[in-house]
Design an enzyme around this catalytic site. Sequence first.
Site, PDB file in Angstrom:
ATOM      1  N   ASP A  23       0.849  -1.199   0.000  1.00 14.26           N
ATOM      2  CA  ASP A  23       0.000   0.000   0.000  1.00 14.26           C
ATOM      3  C   ASP A  23       0.886   1.251   0.000  1.00 14.26           C
ATOM      4  O   ASP A  23       0.629   2.218  -0.713  1.00 14.26           O
ATOM      5  CB  ASP A  23      -0.882   0.033   1.237  1.00 14.26           C
ATOM      6  N   HIS A 245       1.379  -5.884  -5.523  1.00 15.38           N
ATOM      7  CA  HIS A 245      -0.073  -6.018  -5.710  1.00 15.38           C
ATOM      8  C   HIS A 245      -0.738  -4.639  -5.857  1.00 15.38           C
ATOM      9  O   HIS A 245      -1.449  -4.381  -6.823  1.00 15.38           O
ATOM     10  CB  HIS A 245      -0.714  -6.696  -4.491  1.00 15.38           C
TER      11      HIS A 245
HETATM   12  O1  RIB Z   1      -3.326 -10.120  -1.146  1.00 15.30           O
HETATM   13  C1  RIB Z   1      -2.602  -8.933  -1.316  1.00 15.30           C
HETATM   14  C2  RIB Z   1      -3.349  -7.770  -0.748  1.00 15.30           C
HETATM   15  O2  RIB Z   1      -3.583  -7.977   0.650  1.00 15.30           O
HETATM   16  C3  RIB Z   1      -2.553  -6.463  -0.828  1.00 15.30           C
HETATM   17  O3  RIB Z   1      -3.440  -5.394  -0.947  1.00 15.30           O
HETATM   18  C4  RIB Z   1      -1.847  -6.406   0.496  1.00 15.30           C
HETATM   19  O4  RIB Z   1      -1.527  -5.077   0.889  1.00 15.30           O
HETATM   20  C5  RIB Z   1      -2.907  -6.963   1.411  1.00 15.30           C
HETATM   21  O5  RIB Z   1      -3.801  -5.917   1.728  1.00 15.30           O
HETATM   22 CA    CA Z   2      -3.282  -3.541   0.685  1.00  9.11          CA
END
Ligand code: RIB
Ligand code: CA
Length: 311
Positions: A23, A245
């Site tokens: 994030d 991600h």
């Molecule tokens: O599975 C990955 C997600 O879950 C990402 O957004 C990570 O930050 C957690 O929130």
């Molecule tokens: Ca996240």
Amino acid sequence: MLGAAHSQPPVLVILDVDTGVDDALALALGVRSERVDLVAVTTVAGNVGVAQATANTLTVLDWLGATGVPVHRGASHPLVRAHEDASFVHGTDGLGNADLPRSSRDVAADRGPAAMVRLLRERPGEIALVAVGPLTNVAIALNVEPRIAEWAAQLVVMGGAYREPGNVTPRAEYNLYADPEAAAQVFAAPWRRLVAVGLDVSHRTPLSRRAWEAARDRPDPAAQLVHRVCARTFTERALDGFYLHDPLALAVALDPTLVTLEPATVAVGLEGDARGETRITGPGDGLVATGVDAPRFLGAFAGALGLPEAG
Ligand code: RIB
Ligand code: CA
């Protein structure tokens, strides 16, 4: 470069986060990319508790000099379930135990879901809602004002595992596992445009160890952020990559040509071993990312954050 040439106006974004390490990297991309106008950040319980996620978000934005971006604290637990964190991945502080200087800035007045409703009502059709944590805030906002599905220019969700194993259970990805009821409500709503960026594509976009090591010598605060918050991954956890991600989900909001999108209807599992599972039940109005131009994304991410490389 994400998206078309410089001529295009920036994309207005509300970023909903559970700051966490990736994030933080999505926040950095949002602050550094000239294609993004980061209207507001909302926080939700996820990787860590919402108080920690909120403090981390303020800390990261201050570290990047983005002290003007309002942060709205959101939901402190899932709609129905107890909160389950992911601190084993992100460290007990949620930022890889990087010990960044804490922000002294306050959160903005209204809470996350209320800020989403207000901002989307004020600028219908103009703002992309990018959710990279559990979907609790989005579900609450949708519940009190269903018209946000129409007002949001698009909803991009980092979440799900469509034809890929999960990362919390064999069938579920964390964000949807953490609050499956919220996810089910969000995926069932009639969004103007819903794009799901799941593990199917984010597992193909890791930050490499080499890129992490190279970040150490780069002066840009964004590069220093990468090196510090990812250090635990490459040292204590001795991994060879860190999946980007959340930055990928934001990048897809800016440039959907980064991914291959499959029209789909998605069902979210709620019970037992199916908790958080995402099944494509047929064609539909949603769009699921099934392929990604990983080199182009990683190159754009590196360029925006002052890294020599990311892949
Ligand atoms: O599975 C990955 C997600 O879950 C990402 O957004 C990570 O930050 C957690 O929130
Ligand atoms: Ca996240």
